[in-house]
Write an enzyme that holds these catalytic residues in place. Structure first.
Site, short mmCIF file in Angstrom:
data_model
loop_
_atom_site.label_atom_id
_atom_site.label_comp_id
_atom_site.label_asym_id
_atom_site.label_seq_id
_atom_site.Cartn_x
_atom_site.Cartn_y
_atom_site.Cartn_z
N HIS A 139 0.84 -1.20 0.00
CA HIS A 139 0.00 0.00 0.00
C HIS A 139 0.87 1.24 0.00
O HIS A 139 2.09 1.15 0.15
CB HIS A 139 -1.00 -0.02 1.17
CG HIS A 139 -0.38 0.09 2.53
ND1 HIS A 139 0.39 -0.89 3.09
CD2 HIS A 139 -0.42 1.10 3.45
CE1 HIS A 139 0.79 -0.52 4.30
NE2 HIS A 139 0.33 0.70 4.54
N HIS B 197 1.46 3.95 1.91
CA HIS B 197 2.02 4.72 3.02
C HIS B 197 3.55 4.83 2.93
O HIS B 197 4.23 3.90 2.50
CB HIS B 197 1.62 4.10 4.36
CG HIS B 197 0.19 4.37 4.72
ND1 HIS B 197 -0.50 3.64 5.64
CD2 HIS B 197 -0.67 5.32 4.26
CE1 HIS B 197 -1.74 4.12 5.75
NE2 HIS B 197 -1.86 5.12 4.91
N ASP C 55 6.01 4.72 5.00
CA ASP C 55 6.89 3.74 5.64
C ASP C 55 6.93 2.41 4.88
O ASP C 55 7.63 1.48 5.30
CB ASP C 55 6.51 3.52 7.12
CG ASP C 55 5.14 2.92 7.31
OD1 ASP C 55 4.17 3.42 6.70
OD2 ASP C 55 5.02 1.93 8.06
N HIS C 56 6.22 2.33 3.76
CA HIS C 56 6.24 1.13 2.91
C HIS C 56 6.84 1.41 1.53
O HIS C 56 7.29 0.48 0.87
CB HIS C 56 4.83 0.55 2.79
CG HIS C 56 4.26 0.14 4.11
ND1 HIS C 56 4.04 -1.18 4.45
CD2 HIS C 56 3.91 0.87 5.19
CE1 HIS C 56 3.57 -1.22 5.70
NE2 HIS C 56 3.47 0.00 6.17
N HIS D 115 -7.29 -0.67 5.87
CA HIS D 115 -6.23 0.23 6.34
C HIS D 115 -6.07 1.36 5.31
O HIS D 115 -6.08 2.53 5.66
CB HIS D 115 -4.95 -0.58 6.50
CG HIS D 115 -3.74 0.21 6.92
ND1 HIS D 115 -3.62 0.78 8.16
CD2 HIS D 115 -2.60 0.52 6.25
CE1 HIS D 115 -2.45 1.40 8.24
NE2 HIS D 115 -1.82 1.26 7.09
N ASP E 186 -0.02 -3.89 6.24
CA ASP E 186 -0.62 -3.37 7.47
C ASP E 186 -2.08 -3.77 7.62
O ASP E 186 -2.88 -3.05 8.21
CB ASP E 186 -0.53 -1.83 7.51
CG ASP E 186 0.89 -1.33 7.75
OD1 ASP E 186 1.79 -2.16 7.97
OD2 ASP E 186 1.08 -0.10 7.72
N HIS F 15 4.92 -4.75 10.67
CA HIS F 15 5.32 -4.05 11.90
C HIS F 15 5.50 -4.99 13.09
O HIS F 15 4.80 -6.00 13.20
CB HIS F 15 4.29 -2.98 12.27
CG HIS F 15 4.27 -1.80 11.36
ND1 HIS F 15 5.10 -0.71 11.53
CD2 HIS F 15 3.55 -1.55 10.25
CE1 HIS F 15 4.87 0.17 10.57
NE2 HIS F 15 3.93 -0.32 9.77
FE FE Z 1 2.96 0.79 8.07
ZN ZN Z 2 0.28 1.68 6.55
#
Ligand code: FE
Ligand code: ZN
Length: 268
Positions: free
Chosen positions: A67, A69, A71-72, A123, A142, A180
């Protein structure tokens, strides 16, 4: 933790976690024979670059994204321009440098492995998961966490409940590679929801010991999640009764119970 798989064509694949930021893992799939590798959700390029520098002769062939985001996807462009790796990601989201947009039911070959794409909105709206049926691997970003699930940033509780129900229906031995390290805090919430569930108590003890020793708590399995993850257990009477007592009102469906759990967890 290492996971080896002996494949039909005798190629050995190994999966390792590269830690990133404070609690992300970038999953690194390695084809030991051809010295090719792939990564899932590289939010940061640095850990992958460091691994490649420490392992000369290895080629990064694919970058898999679940996805949009940061942090990905934060490391995608740098890794792609340095290595020429192919970037795979959800068709319905904005993914930097994406080469191959993926939707429900698509099937892609990565390091000789066939991965099936599952759309799992909740999410985020376009979130996808990658499932390898023969090896029983699930890369779920996530959506499903060990003993928990992602927050509802874009989708509804109903969508997330449906997505998690699909993942929970996969074979029990399926290894769950989420992004995570939230397992310990998730289990504390799980225990508040089900104080009399012995498997949650046991898992909490186990994961506490691992984390105290600096060890990763992943991958999990679908069977373990079905037994200890409250977000997969909203059809259980004890879970329904607990959330009804917590909110002081009656819940009609497992999806409503799920919604109540997610709201409670947000402020737990
Ligand atoms: Fe994340
Ligand atoms: Zn995420």
């Amino acid at each position: 933790m290492h996971l080896y798989a002996l494949l039909s064509d005798r190629i050995m694949l190994k999966i390792d976690a590269l830690p990133a930021f404070s609690d992300n893992y970038i999953w690194l799939l390695q084809d030991l024979e051809q010295r090719r590798c792939a990564v899932v959700d590289p939010g940061d390029a640095a850990p992958v670059e460091a691994w490649l520098a420490a392992n000369p002769g290895w080629q990064l062939s694919d970058i898999l994204i679940t996805h949009h985001h940061f942090d990905h996807v934060g490391g995608v462009e740098r890794l792609k321009s340095a290595t020429g790796a192919r970037v795979l990601g959800p068709a319905q989201e904005n993914i930097p440098a994406r080469d191959l947009p993926l939707s429900e039911g698509d099937s892609v070959e990565v390091l000789g492995q066939r991965l099936r794409v599952l759309e799992v909105p909740g999410h985020t709206l376009g979130h996808i998961a990658y499932y390898q049926a023969e090896q029983q691997w699930l890369f779920c970003g996530d959506t499903l966490f060990a003993a928990g699930c992602g927050r509802l940033f874009e989708g509804t509780a109903e969508q997330m409940h449906a997505s998690l129900s699909r993942l929970a229906a996969l074979p029990g031995q399926t290894a769950v590679y989420c992004t995570h390290e939230y397992t310990l805090s998730n289990l504390r919430f799980a225990q508040a929801v089900e104080p009399n569930n012995p498997q949650i108590a046991q898992r909490l003890q186990e994961v506490s010991a691992w984390r105290a020793a600096g060890q990763i708590s992943l991958p999990s399995t679908v069977a373990l999640e079905r037994a200890t993850n409250p977000f997969l257990r909203s059809a259980e009477t004890s879970v329904k009764e607990k959330i009804e007592a917590h909110e002081g009102r009656v819940k009609r469906s497992p999806s409503e119970v799920f919604a109540g759990l997610r709201t409670w967890k947000d402020s737990f």
